[in-house]
Enzyme design. Structure first.
Site, short mmCIF file in Angstrom:
data_model
loop_
_atom_site.label_atom_id
_atom_site.label_comp_id
_atom_site.label_asym_id
_atom_site.label_seq_id
_atom_site.Cartn_x
_atom_site.Cartn_y
_atom_site.Cartn_z
N LYS A 28 -22.60 38.87 88.55
CA LYS A 28 -24.35 38.48 86.93
C LYS A 28 -24.32 37.13 87.14
O LYS A 28 -23.98 36.49 87.26
CB LYS A 28 -22.42 38.78 86.14
CG LYS A 28 -23.75 38.73 84.75
CD LYS A 28 -21.96 38.67 83.77
CE LYS A 28 -22.67 38.99 82.17
NZ LYS A 28 -21.84 37.95 81.29
N ARG A 71 -18.05 43.69 76.36
CA ARG A 71 -17.38 43.36 77.52
C ARG A 71 -16.69 42.06 76.50
O ARG A 71 -15.15 42.03 76.29
CB ARG A 71 -17.95 42.24 78.41
CG ARG A 71 -16.12 42.37 79.20
CD ARG A 71 -16.40 40.64 79.37
NE ARG A 71 -15.27 40.04 79.65
CZ ARG A 71 -15.01 38.86 79.62
NH1 ARG A 71 -15.22 38.05 78.25
NH2 ARG A 71 -13.57 38.49 79.56
N SER A 160 -22.84 29.23 69.50
CA SER A 160 -22.72 28.13 70.78
C SER A 160 -22.93 26.87 70.35
O SER A 160 -23.66 26.26 71.07
CB SER A 160 -24.41 28.54 70.96
OG SER A 160 -25.10 28.32 70.18
N GLY A 181 -16.69 32.07 71.54
CA GLY A 181 -17.34 31.11 72.27
C GLY A 181 -18.42 30.06 73.54
O GLY A 181 -19.12 29.82 73.84
#
Length: 251
Positions: A28, A71, A160, A181
């Site tokens: 990924k 996910r 974030s 996060g």
């Protein structure tokens, strides 16, 4: 591998793996572009590549944004299903970005919640989040951070942030937190002191203490690596969550 690229404040990285039993080989590629919101794009961007395990030839290239969202929502949902109190009634979401609706939707299926509340450090909870709550049959309110901590039995953080958003003394005993996060060195969503009073579970201990939410508490000596339990041990039945002092074990 996940690093700053020195352009557009972006973080970029790779995650790869091989499932020998099913001969699934893939990687990924993706990261985080904070300025994408100004362009009307999702800040997280990723792609998944699958390869033939026998020859190394490329078999598939798959857009990864939706897969990542599903996910990540599933990961917090697993933690709620395994660890949260059965009598949890209020769901709290910290964050209002692209991932937040996926978190709310997945979490709402794990307990008989009666209400959802949300807070974002950067902007008001978007109408989409309220719509997802409505679809789940949950009354929805945008509240402040401390009020959310006082109300919620289950809290999912999905930001974030590089500074703690929730203070340790705001969190009530018995609250389940799914901190989703923090995935990079220096990111942080909760105060490290919270780890001293919590039972801590994670999918990958080494990653949690290096780039995950436990990194700051681990660096400060607040929690040892040995005190963190892989959630797989709970799923497999090898470990039960510790009882909550003064409360019946309803998990």
């Amino acid at each position: 591998m996940r690093e700053a690229i020195g352009h557009c404040d972006a973080l970029y990285g790779f995650k790869s793996g091989f499932d020998r039993s099913r001969l699934v080989l893939g990687v990924k590629s993706g990261g985080y572009w904070p300025s994408n919101s100004d362009r009307g794009l999702a800040r997280h961007q990723s792609a998944v590549f699958l390869f033939d395990a026998d020859t190394g030839q490329l078999k598939a290239a798959v857009a990864g944004n939706h897969l990542t969202a599903i996910r990540t929502g599933a990961a917090s949902a697993v933690s709620i299903a395994q660890l949260a109190r059965k009598d949890a009634r209020v769901l709290g979401i910290v964050g209002a970005g692209h991932q937040a609706p996926f978190q709310l939707r997945a979490a709402a299926e794990q307990r008989d919640f009666e209400r959802a509340v949300a807070w974002s450090p950067h902007r008001r909870a978007p109408p989409e989040l309220a719509q997802v709550a409505e679809e789940a049959g949950l009354p929805f309110d945008a509240v402040g951070a401390e009020e959310l901590a006082a109300l919620a039995d289950v809290i999912v953080t999905i930001t974030s942030s590089f500074a703690p958003l929730l203070k340790a003394d705001w969190i009530r005993p018995g609250t389940h937190l799914a901190c989703m996060g923090t995935d990079t060195r220096a990111k942080q969503e909760v105060e490290p002191a919270l780890f001293a009073a919590a039972s801590v579970f994670t999918d990958e201990v080494a990653q949690s203490v290096s780039i995950g939410e436990a990194q700051h508490a681990f660096d400060a000596g607040t929690i040892a690596e040995s005190a963190i339990t892989p959630i797989g041990a709970v799923i497999g039945g090898a470990r039960r969550p510790d009882p909550i002092p003064g409360q019946p074990d309803l998990r």
